[in-house]
Design an enzyme around this catalytic site. Structure first.
Site, PDB file in Angstrom:
ATOM      1  N   GLY A  95      16.099 -10.600   3.987  1.00 15.59           N
ATOM      2  CA  GLY A  95      17.452 -10.231   3.605  1.00 15.59           C
ATOM      3  C   GLY A  95      17.797 -10.807   2.248  1.00 15.59           C
ATOM      4  O   GLY A  95      17.479 -11.953   1.955  1.00 15.59           O
ATOM      5  N   THR A 130       0.838  -1.192   0.000  1.00 12.37           N
ATOM      6  CA  THR A 130       0.000   0.000   0.000  1.00 12.37           C
ATOM      7  C   THR A 130       0.874   1.244   0.000  1.00 12.37           C
ATOM      8  O   THR A 130       1.790   1.364   0.812  1.00 12.37           O
ATOM      9  CB  THR A 130      -0.922   0.006   1.233  1.00 12.37           C
ATOM     10  N   GLY A 190      -6.107 -12.585   0.800  1.00 11.97           N
ATOM     11  CA  GLY A 190      -6.685 -13.333   1.912  1.00 11.97           C
ATOM     12  C   GLY A 190      -5.815 -13.284   3.146  1.00 11.97           C
ATOM     13  O   GLY A 190      -5.906 -14.177   4.007  1.00 11.97           O
ATOM     14  N   ARG A 202      -3.432 -14.914  -1.814  1.00 13.37           N
ATOM     15  CA  ARG A 202      -2.404 -14.626  -0.807  1.00 13.37           C
ATOM     16  C   ARG A 202      -2.959 -14.911   0.578  1.00 13.37           C
ATOM     17  O   ARG A 202      -4.066 -14.466   0.924  1.00 13.37           O
ATOM     18  CB  ARG A 202      -1.973 -13.160  -0.892  1.00 13.37           C
ATOM     19  N   TYR A 242      -7.583  -8.600   6.492  1.00 13.30           N
ATOM     20  CA  TYR A 242      -8.647  -7.989   5.706  1.00 13.30           C
ATOM     21  C   TYR A 242      -9.806  -8.985   5.538  1.00 13.30           C
ATOM     22  O   TYR A 242      -9.816 -10.037   6.156  1.00 13.30           O
ATOM     23  CB  TYR A 242      -8.078  -7.452   4.395  1.00 13.30           C
ATOM     24  N   GLY A 266       9.235  -7.047  -0.517  1.00  9.72           N
ATOM     25  CA  GLY A 266       8.452  -5.853  -0.300  1.00  9.72           C
ATOM     26  C   GLY A 266       9.287  -4.595  -0.256  1.00  9.72           C
ATOM     27  O   GLY A 266       9.616  -4.006  -1.287  1.00  9.72           O
TER      28      GLY A 266
END
Length: 356
Positions: free
Chosen positions: A294, A25, A177, A228, A181, A315
């Protein structure tokens, strides 16, 4: 030996490598009607060397929005805006899936045009904590429990958004998923207190996730559908007492569908055994966002070589390093993520990270 830099066939979608950009996000849908902007086009285009880009969470409906300035896929304007993103990624040889995310109880009326609306969830259980909005922090409020008669319409929102994603040029969709949420709220026994066919037993709690996934797979093709999950994840005030039972039961139901992939997020250290069980159970492409992110240790790239994952999702490392596959191959150096610019703001910390 298979490495992270080898290509892979993702159910007919050819990926140049096994390094995925995880969904993150960014709260920068500043266009009218929560549409993405030219900066978003640049952001994803810069990262097209990923084997697969999975977008930030995209709400399938007005009520599905959980944070300020997050984009949707439920209007014509949003479809047109996302088409610019997918065109930019494809022009650079990349592949991109849209993550469809209904926030459920994580949200607040201050986000929606009609502030008389109330968030929906499997049960009327408020999340602990606060949502940070443009009006400052707001306590989470108790959602309205969905009636059994309303649930098919919510499933339909996922289907409609997925069809819109294909119209916008996405190569597929990922159903969110995980991370507390709506789909996760049905899976977890502290947020799903229902006693009907949508709650109670493990088989009933997985029903919503299964039915959403089946419906989307039927609408756009199973090969273009991913899911997910994040077993044991405590984020957004989730508490699961039986993830070791819940997630294998879920995957058992999904296995016959022939999904494009299963994406597992290891948010909680010590859940590798659950990951390994799901990996063994799921015959399709297995994407792992490991607890250890890492870039050079055995817990990351070595997971491909060991056969624990087919694709690795990164990410924050991808956020700060638009050319991450090249940096991983060269063993660095890596830009440091600017945490202050993660959510909202201008182009600083968004499209200004340098390439090698």
């Amino acid at each position: 030996m298979t490495t992270a830099f080898d290509p892979i066939d993702l159910s007919g979608t050819q990926l140049g490598n096994r390094i995925a950009m995880a969904p993150m996000t960014r709260s920068r849908a500043f266009g009218e009607g929560l549409t993405v902007t030219d900066s978003t086009v640049e952001y994803y285009g810069q990262r097209a060397s990923a084997g697969l880009i999975i977008t930030e969470g995209i709400q399938p409906s007005v009520l599905g929005q959980g944070y300020p300035n997050t984009p949707g896929l439920h209007s014509d304007e949003q479809i047109v805006a996302w088409r610019k993103v997918t065109d930019a990624v494809h022009a650079k040889g990349g592949k991109i899936f849209a993550q469809i995310m209904h926030a459920g109880r994580i949200g607040h009326p201050v986000l929606w045009p009609d502030q008389e609306l109330v968030s929906v969830a499997p049960s009327a259980v408020a999340a602990a904590g606060q949502l940070y909005t443009q009006e400052g922090p707001k306590d989470f409020i108790a959602p309205r429990e969905l009636s059994a008669a309303e649930i098919p319409a919510v499933i339909g929102e996922f289907v409609d958004a997925s069809r819109n994603a294909i119209e916008a040029g996405f190569d597929g969709v990922e159903l969110h998923g995980a991370n507390g949420y709506l789909i996760h709220q049905f899976l977890a026994d502290n947020t799903n207190l229902r006693t009907d066919e949508w709650g109670g037993s493990v088989q009933n709690r997985i029903r919503f996730a299964v039915e959403v996934t089946k419906a989307v797979a039927e609408a756009i093709g199973a090969e273009r559908t991913g899911l997910r999950v994040s077993p044991g994840n405590l984020y957004n005030d989730i508490a699961e007492t039986d993830p070791e039972a819940t997630y294998p039961a879920l995957v058992k139901e999904l296995e016959p569908l022939g999904l494009g992939y299963l994406h597992v997020v290891e948010m909680v250290p010590g859940f590798r055994e659950v990951t390994l069980a799901l990996r063994k159970q799921f015959s399709g492409t297995f994407i792992l966002n490991p607890a250890t992110e890492g870039p050079t240790d055995h817990g990351a790239l070595g997971l491909i070589e060991d056969g624990i994952a087919d694709i690795l999702a990164f990410g924050a490392l991808f956020l700060a390093n638009p050319d991450l596959p090249a940096r991983l191959k060269a063993e660095g150096p890596y830009n440091t993520p600017d945490t202050a610019s993660f959510f909202g703001g201008d182009d600083k910390g968004y499209i200004d990270y340098p390439a090698l």
